[in-house]
Design an enzyme around this catalytic site. Structure first.
Site, mmCIF file in Angstrom:
data_model
loop_
_atom_site.group_PDB
_atom_site.id
_atom_site.type_symbol
_atom_site.label_atom_id
_atom_site.label_comp_id
_atom_site.label_asym_id
_atom_site.label_seq_id
_atom_site.Cartn_x
_atom_site.Cartn_y
_atom_site.Cartn_z
ATOM 1 C CB SER A 28 -0.833 -0.021 1.280
ATOM 2 O OG SER A 28 -1.394 1.234 1.518
ATOM 3 C CE LYS A 47 -1.586 -4.416 3.471
ATOM 4 N NZ LYS A 47 -1.873 -5.734 2.938
ATOM 5 C CE1 TYR A 58 -3.833 -2.477 5.748
ATOM 6 C CE2 TYR A 58 -3.306 -0.168 5.322
ATOM 7 C CZ TYR A 58 -3.636 -1.431 4.854
ATOM 8 O OH TYR A 58 -3.752 -1.647 3.497
HETATM 9 N N1 LIG Z 1 -8.771 -1.147 -0.629
HETATM 10 C C1 LIG Z 1 -7.770 -0.334 -0.318
HETATM 11 O O1 LIG Z 1 -7.950 0.861 -0.126
HETATM 12 C C2 LIG Z 1 -6.354 -0.876 -0.219
HETATM 13 C C3 LIG Z 1 -5.272 -0.002 -0.387
HETATM 14 C C4 LIG Z 1 -3.978 -0.509 -0.294
HETATM 15 C C5 LIG Z 1 -3.773 -1.860 0.005
HETATM 16 N N2 LIG Z 1 -4.841 -2.670 0.173
HETATM 17 C C6 LIG Z 1 -4.606 -4.086 0.511
HETATM 18 O O2 LIG Z 1 -5.119 -4.901 -0.525
HETATM 19 C C7 LIG Z 1 -5.615 -6.123 0.013
HETATM 20 C C8 LIG Z 1 -7.042 -6.340 -0.469
HETATM 21 O O3 LIG Z 1 -7.820 -5.240 -0.070
HETATM 22 P P1 LIG Z 1 -9.392 -5.162 -0.341
HETATM 23 O O4 LIG Z 1 -9.739 -3.732 -0.441
HETATM 24 O O5 LIG Z 1 -9.763 -6.080 -1.424
HETATM 25 O O6 LIG Z 1 -9.915 -5.711 1.063
HETATM 26 P P2 LIG Z 1 -11.084 -6.728 1.400
HETATM 27 O O7 LIG Z 1 -11.277 -6.706 2.868
HETATM 28 O O8 LIG Z 1 -12.245 -6.492 0.521
HETATM 29 O O9 LIG Z 1 -10.412 -8.127 0.976
HETATM 30 C C9 LIG Z 1 -9.543 -8.830 1.824
HETATM 31 C C10 LIG Z 1 -10.012 -10.272 1.859
HETATM 32 O O10 LIG Z 1 -9.129 -11.045 2.678
HETATM 33 C C11 LIG Z 1 -9.912 -11.918 3.489
HETATM 34 N N3 LIG Z 1 -9.100 -12.216 4.663
HETATM 35 C C12 LIG Z 1 -8.637 -11.368 5.606
HETATM 36 N N4 LIG Z 1 -7.900 -12.025 6.518
HETATM 37 C C13 LIG Z 1 -7.878 -13.334 6.140
HETATM 38 C C14 LIG Z 1 -7.285 -14.499 6.667
HETATM 39 N N5 LIG Z 1 -6.596 -14.474 7.818
HETATM 40 N N6 LIG Z 1 -7.454 -15.668 6.034
HETATM 41 C C15 LIG Z 1 -8.181 -15.731 4.891
HETATM 42 N N7 LIG Z 1 -8.768 -14.647 4.333
HETATM 43 C C16 LIG Z 1 -8.633 -13.461 4.958
HETATM 44 C C17 LIG Z 1 -11.183 -11.140 3.773
HETATM 45 O O11 LIG Z 1 -12.268 -11.964 4.129
HETATM 46 C C18 LIG Z 1 -11.417 -10.439 2.440
HETATM 47 O O12 LIG Z 1 -12.188 -11.220 1.565
HETATM 48 C C19 LIG Z 1 -5.481 -6.010 1.532
HETATM 49 O O13 LIG Z 1 -4.302 -6.657 1.925
HETATM 50 C C20 LIG Z 1 -5.359 -4.512 1.757
HETATM 51 O O14 LIG Z 1 -4.632 -4.222 2.931
HETATM 52 C C21 LIG Z 1 -6.130 -2.221 0.051
HETATM 53 O O1 LIG Z 2 -15.540 10.148 5.146
HETATM 54 C C1 LIG Z 2 -14.479 10.556 4.648
HETATM 55 C C2 LIG Z 2 -13.430 9.683 4.294
HETATM 56 C C3 LIG Z 2 -12.272 10.229 3.774
HETATM 57 N N1 LIG Z 2 -12.164 11.569 3.591
HETATM 58 C C4 LIG Z 2 -10.920 12.131 3.014
HETATM 59 O O2 LIG Z 2 -10.720 11.537 1.751
HETATM 60 C C5 LIG Z 2 -9.339 11.340 1.508
HETATM 61 C C6 LIG Z 2 -9.107 9.862 1.203
HETATM 62 O O3 LIG Z 2 -9.366 9.106 2.369
HETATM 63 P P1 LIG Z 2 -9.478 7.516 2.369
HETATM 64 O O4 LIG Z 2 -9.793 7.104 3.765
HETATM 65 O O5 LIG Z 2 -10.399 7.073 1.297
HETATM 66 O O6 LIG Z 2 -8.028 7.039 1.926
HETATM 67 P P2 LIG Z 2 -6.606 7.322 2.601
HETATM 68 O O7 LIG Z 2 -5.796 8.032 1.572
HETATM 69 O O8 LIG Z 2 -6.715 7.943 3.913
HETATM 70 O O9 LIG Z 2 -6.063 5.844 2.867
HETATM 71 C C7 LIG Z 2 -6.298 4.750 2.022
HETATM 72 O O10 LIG Z 2 -5.300 4.643 1.066
HETATM 73 C C8 LIG Z 2 -3.983 4.484 1.555
HETATM 74 C C9 LIG Z 2 -3.093 4.371 0.388
HETATM 75 O O11 LIG Z 2 -2.763 5.637 -0.039
HETATM 76 C C10 LIG Z 2 -3.871 3.284 2.451
HETATM 77 O O12 LIG Z 2 -3.868 2.089 1.677
HETATM 78 C C11 LIG Z 2 -4.985 3.233 3.454
HETATM 79 O O13 LIG Z 2 -4.986 1.958 4.032
HETATM 80 C C12 LIG Z 2 -6.321 3.463 2.843
HETATM 81 O O14 LIG Z 2 -7.315 3.542 3.839
HETATM 82 C C13 LIG Z 2 -8.598 11.802 2.768
HETATM 83 O O15 LIG Z 2 -8.162 13.106 2.550
HETATM 84 C C14 LIG Z 2 -9.685 11.806 3.849
HETATM 85 O O16 LIG Z 2 -9.496 12.745 4.853
HETATM 86 C C15 LIG Z 2 -13.172 12.425 3.928
HETATM 87 O O17 LIG Z 2 -13.058 13.640 3.762
HETATM 88 N N2 LIG Z 2 -14.313 11.894 4.438
#
Ligand SMILES: NC(=O)c1ccc[n+]([C@@H]2O[C@H](COP(=O)([O-])OP(=O)(O)OC[C@H]3O[C@@H](n4cnc5c(N)ncnc54)[C@H](O)[C@@H]3O)[C@@H](O)[C@H]2O)c1
Ligand SMILES: O=c1ccn([C@@H]2O[C@H](COP(=O)(O)OP(=O)(O)O[C@H]3O[C@H](CO)[C@H](O)[C@H](O)[C@H]3O)[C@@H](O)[C@H]2O)c(=O)[nH]1
Length: 356
Positions: free
Chosen positions: A137, A165, A161
């Site tokens: 991330s 990572k 978190y």
């Molecule tokens: N969505 C974002 O904003 C974002 C940004 C950066 C990184 N990531 C990373 O990408 C990955 C996927 O994110 P997502 O948005 O699809 O999240 P998500 O929660 O939709 O998907 C994660 C999946 O992993 C499964 N899971 C969690 N722990 C587990 C375990 N111990 N065993 C088996 N399954 C398990 C959950 O049930 C879920 O289906 C995550 O590692 C997250 O940290 C997400």
């Molecule tokens: O209800 C809300 C939610 C968010 N924001 C704003 O929207 C922007 C984006 O916020 P997000 O929570 O959607 O995303 P972040 O950039 O804070 O973080 C997300 O993206 C990151 C990667 O850049 C990490 O992966 C992190 O785990 C994931 O939550 C920020 O300025 C936040 O303050 C609002 O104004 N209102």
């Protein structure tokens, strides 16, 4: 440039029922890979995978298998690796992802994300499957000292978190270094802000409880599940005072995973390397709200609030390395992200399960 279809390679996708995982599985199946999803469904539901099967059709859906299992339980991994006679590569999405939640429940995050990843590495070593694409991330850049964030920038986690990572990346680097030349191949994909949904409107993000992230929150306001959006911070040194992020369409991410997988199979000297997956463009909170209002025809009421602790002013990616080495570039802009997100939520206002 790495190209060509998968040749039936067998891919384990942990967390494949989740938001990014399910979209990626569609693309993997379409590209000819055989996919095993392992998920404990703690933040997802199996309906997402039923829809994946429907989207890829009867010819490709037999190439998807689902195993309900927990990475924190080594026996679940053993069973799966044994039953499938191991894999050619793993895409490791499974993890918990709530920044605020991780501050309140750090042990829960370390247990799930770190212990789960250690168990996975152990199973991979035992069954001689040594290629991994890992969901990292942009959070590993912390409060970036300069933007765009380049892969070699200083890494700094700001919460449990983020640390989970960073530790997982560091573990990967140590394991690769300790192995023989070319033994392990790992790609860490550092996602910026994943949003949008599959263009069919059948797959999308379906968070449990009140969303923490901007776009899932906006989508729930748009369908009347929440009354207004809290805009966190309007005194940032940006054009309109709200914070800037690099939003990326989830299907661009899905294609990025296929590109990373091809790179892993094609390049035996890759070792361990990280790529940013972002568009390289920054968009403010208010710009995102305006784009969503335009795409949906709905007014999103907003309330200006103080900054959210720990938020950076502006975060966006340098995309050069992924473009050059993976031959991948994001195609979609915020109009398409909002169009597809609206298509998903207007067709599924209560997510996969209907009224819950
Ligand atoms: N969505 C974002 O904003 C974002 C940004 C950066 C990184 N990531 C990373 O990408 C990955 C996927 O994110 P997502 O948005 O699809 O999240 P998500 O929660 O939709 O998907 C994660 C999946 O992993 C499964 N899971 C969690 N722990 C587990 C375990 N111990 N065993 C088996 N399954 C398990 C959950 O049930 C879920 O289906 C995550 O590692 C997250 O940290 C997400
Ligand atoms: O209800 C809300 C939610 C968010 N924001 C704003 O929207 C922007 C984006 O916020 P997000 O929570 O959607 O995303 P972040 O950039 O804070 O973080 C997300 O993206 C990151 C990667 O850049 C990490 O992966 C992190 O785990 C994931 O939550 C920020 O300025 C936040 O303050 C609002 O104004 N209102």
């Amino acid at each position: 440039m790495v190209s060509g279809k998968g040749r039936g390679e067998r891919i384990l996708v942990t967390g494949g029922a989740g938001f990014i995982g399910s979209h990626t599985v569609v693309e993997l199946l379409r590209q000819g890979y055989k996919v095993w999803v392992m998920d404990n469904l703690q933040n997802s539901c199996v309906e997402a995978l039923h829809r994946v099967c429907h989207l890829v059709g009867p010819r490709l859906s037999p190439n998807l298998q689902f195993h309900h299992g927990d990475l924190c339980n080594p026996a679940d991994l053993d069973r799966l690796f044994n039953a499938s006679s191991s894999f050619d590569a793993v895409i490791h999405f499974a993890g918990l992802k709530g920044v605020g939640d991780s501050v309140v429940n750090p042990l829960h995050y370390y247990h799930n994300n770190i212990v789960g990843t250690v168990n996975l590495f152990q199973a991979m070593a035992k069954f001689n499957c040594k290629k991994m694409v890992f969901s990292s991330s942009a959070t590993v850049y912390g409060q970036p000292e300069e933007v765009p964030c380049a892969e070699e920038s200083k890494l700094h986690a700001m919460n449990p978190y983020g640390r989970s990572k960073l530790f997982a990346e560091e573990m990967g680097r140590d394991i690769e270094k300790a192995g023989g030349e070319g033994e392990w191949r790992m790609i860490f994909l550092r996602y910026f802000n994943p949003v949008g949904a599959h263009e069919s409107g059948k797959l999308g993000e379906d968070p449990r409880g009140i969303p923490n992230n901007l776009m899932p929150y906006i989508q729930q306001v748009a369908v009347g599940r929440l009354p207004h959006l809290n805009v966190y911070g309007h005194d940032y040194p940006t054009n309109d005072g709200t914070a800037v992020r690099d939003y990326i369409h989830v299907m661009d991410l899905a294609h990025g995973h296929v590109a990373a997988l091809r790179k892993l199979f094609a390049n035996d000297t890759i070792g361990c390397t990280a790529y940013n997956l972002g568009t390289g463009r920054g968009t403010s909170v208010l710009e995102m709200v305006a784009a969503f209002e335009k795409a949906s025809g709905k007014k999103i009421p907003i309330k200006m609030c103080p900054r959210r602790p720990g938020d950076a002013t502006a975060v966006y990616a340098s995309t050069e390395k992924a473009e050059k080495e993976l031959g991948w570039k994001a195609k979609y802009g915020i109009e398409e992200m909002c169009r597809d997100q609206w298509n998903w939520v207007s067709n599924n206002p209560w997510g996969y399960q209907g009224n819950h």
